[in-house]
Design an enzyme around this catalytic site. Structure first.
Site, short mmCIF file in Angstrom:
data_model
loop_
_atom_site.label_atom_id
_atom_site.label_comp_id
_atom_site.label_asym_id
_atom_site.label_seq_id
_atom_site.Cartn_x
_atom_site.Cartn_y
_atom_site.Cartn_z
N THR A 1 0.86 -1.18 0.00
CA THR A 1 0.00 0.00 0.00
C THR A 1 0.89 1.22 0.00
O THR A 1 1.94 1.19 0.65
CB THR A 1 -0.84 0.02 1.32
OG1 THR A 1 -1.75 -1.08 1.29
CG2 THR A 1 -1.62 1.30 1.50
N ARG B 1 -13.75 -8.50 -1.26
CA ARG B 1 -12.91 -8.29 -0.08
C ARG B 1 -12.47 -6.81 0.00
O ARG B 1 -12.03 -6.23 -0.97
CB ARG B 1 -11.67 -9.18 -0.15
CG ARG B 1 -10.76 -9.10 1.07
CD ARG B 1 -9.58 -8.17 0.87
NE ARG B 1 -8.61 -8.23 1.97
CZ ARG B 1 -7.59 -7.38 2.10
NH1 ARG B 1 -7.40 -6.44 1.21
NH2 ARG B 1 -6.78 -7.49 3.12
N GLY C 1 -9.96 -4.34 2.42
CA GLY C 1 -8.91 -4.42 3.43
C GLY C 1 -9.00 -3.28 4.44
O GLY C 1 -10.03 -2.62 4.58
N ASP C 2 -7.89 -3.06 5.13
CA ASP C 2 -7.83 -2.02 6.15
C ASP C 2 -7.68 -0.62 5.55
O ASP C 2 -8.05 0.38 6.18
CB ASP C 2 -6.64 -2.27 7.07
CG ASP C 2 -5.32 -2.27 6.29
OD1 ASP C 2 -5.26 -2.90 5.22
OD2 ASP C 2 -4.36 -1.62 6.74
N THR D 1 0.49 -0.75 6.58
CA THR D 1 0.57 -1.58 5.39
C THR D 1 0.74 -3.02 5.86
O THR D 1 1.13 -3.26 6.99
CB THR D 1 1.72 -1.14 4.45
OG1 THR D 1 1.72 -1.97 3.29
CG2 THR D 1 3.08 -1.23 5.12
N GLY D 2 0.41 -3.96 4.99
CA GLY D 2 0.51 -5.35 5.39
C GLY D 2 -0.87 -5.99 5.40
O GLY D 2 -1.82 -5.44 4.84
#
Ligand code: ASP
Length: 320
Positions: free
Chosen positions: A181, A209, A211-212, A232-233
């Site tokens: 990201t 989906r 993500g964060d 990130t991750g």
């Protein structure tokens, strides 16, 4: 069960963490303004653009938007914007969010066909009474604001997906490689803070989906009185711990940006069953321009630009 051996192991491990904390705390901290930081080595290219704005006394919000747009437009980057790897059905779906110096927020998620989701997120913030728009609604809004529908699945990304399909049995995989990201935090010459975060998420994820990265408080959080943080991750682990909000709240309680990032990563390391299968990186910037960064595993880097430095830095990490 308690044993002396375990006790010693725990004591040594935690005193090691304590020593690292102290040595990081001892690092000289120079109040700096303006400053911009962003995730990964590729953040350096984004910082150059952001710095053009910050160095001319521009607004942090404009700097972070224009900065991350450089990576969104870069088709060679397969984790953000144009050129991002698709989901398992071959569709590129994008997540992005932005926050300004007042704590205002805008976000889009599960957005297709638009090369600059960060700018759509900014318009959600500035032109609607809402914080977040998703999927088709986000696309309709973008088109109504003059964005053009584009094909953002590049030939290279399509080929990678086709190769993946041959052996993957249509199963999404979690690893430390197939996602990244660009998240950016900036403090301008007037002390205004802003942050932006944008990604195509996990490669070959389930369709739908999210993500964060577009979730305010998970992938990004800016509190104008305290500072900002970004992640990130593996987004699922960040969402489960509301990571960026946690980092900012820890700074509010008196932790340095470095200590706050460390504590947020440690929380994930202790809670997740298989922390070695994932990567998490946090980046934080407080309102004095002090920076912190920490990751679960080796490999997380961030890019920093201020009046004296233009550099990338390898973050300290938890799992040795
Ligand atoms: N956090 C992003 C997501 O889970 C991916 C990444 O930053 O590596 O979508």
């Amino acid at each position: 069960m308690f044993s002396r051996r375990n006790f010693l192991h725990t004591t040594i491990a935690s005193s090691g963490t304590l020593l690292l904390r102290r040595s990081l705390r001892r690092q000289p901290t120079v109040a700096r303004m303006p400053v911009v930081v962003s995730t990964w080595d590729f953040g350096q290219k984004a910082n150059v653009k952001a710095w053009e704005i910050l160095s001319k006394q521009g607004r942090a919000l404009d700097a972070v938007e224009e900065g991350v747009k450089v990576i969104e437009a870069d088709a060679s980057n397969m984790t953000v914007g144009v050129g991002g790897l698709p989901d398992r059905d071959g569709k590129v779906t994008l997540d992005a969010c932005i926050m300004d110096e007042y704590g205002n927020a805008g976000s889009v998620c599960f957005l297709e066909h638009i090369s600059h989701p960060i700018s759509v997120a900014r318009m959600v913030m500035e032109r609607t009474p809402h914080v977040m728009l998703a999927g088709e609604g986000a696309l309709d809004f973008a088109l109504s604001q003059g964005f053009k529908k584009e094909n953002i699945l590049t030939k290279e990304a399509k080929q990678a997906w086709e190769k993946w399909k041959k052996s993957a049995e249509y199963k999404p995989i979690i690893n430390v490689e197939n996602h990244d990201t660009i998240a950016m935090l900036a403090l301008d010459h007037q002390g205004r803070l802003a942050g932006a975060c944008t990604t195509s998420g996990l490669a070959y994820k389930l369709h739908g989906r999210v993500g964060d990265s577009p979730i305010i408080g998970a992938g990004l959080y800016v509190d104008p009185d305290i500072g900002g943080a970004a992640a990130t991750g593996l987004g699922e682990a960040v969402m489960r711990t509301v990571g960026s909000f946690l980092v900012v709240e820890l700074m509010r309680q008196g932790r340095t940006p470095q200590e706050a990032c460390m504590e947020a990563v440690e929380r994930i390391a202790k809670r997740e069953k298989q922390p070695r299968d994932m990567q998490i990186g946090y980046l934080a910037l407080d309102r004095n321009g002090e920076v912190g960064a920490y990751s679960l595993q080796k490999g997380f880097t961030y890019a920093l630009q201020d009046e004296k430095h233009s550099t990338t830095v390898a973050a300290h990490y938890y799992l040795k």
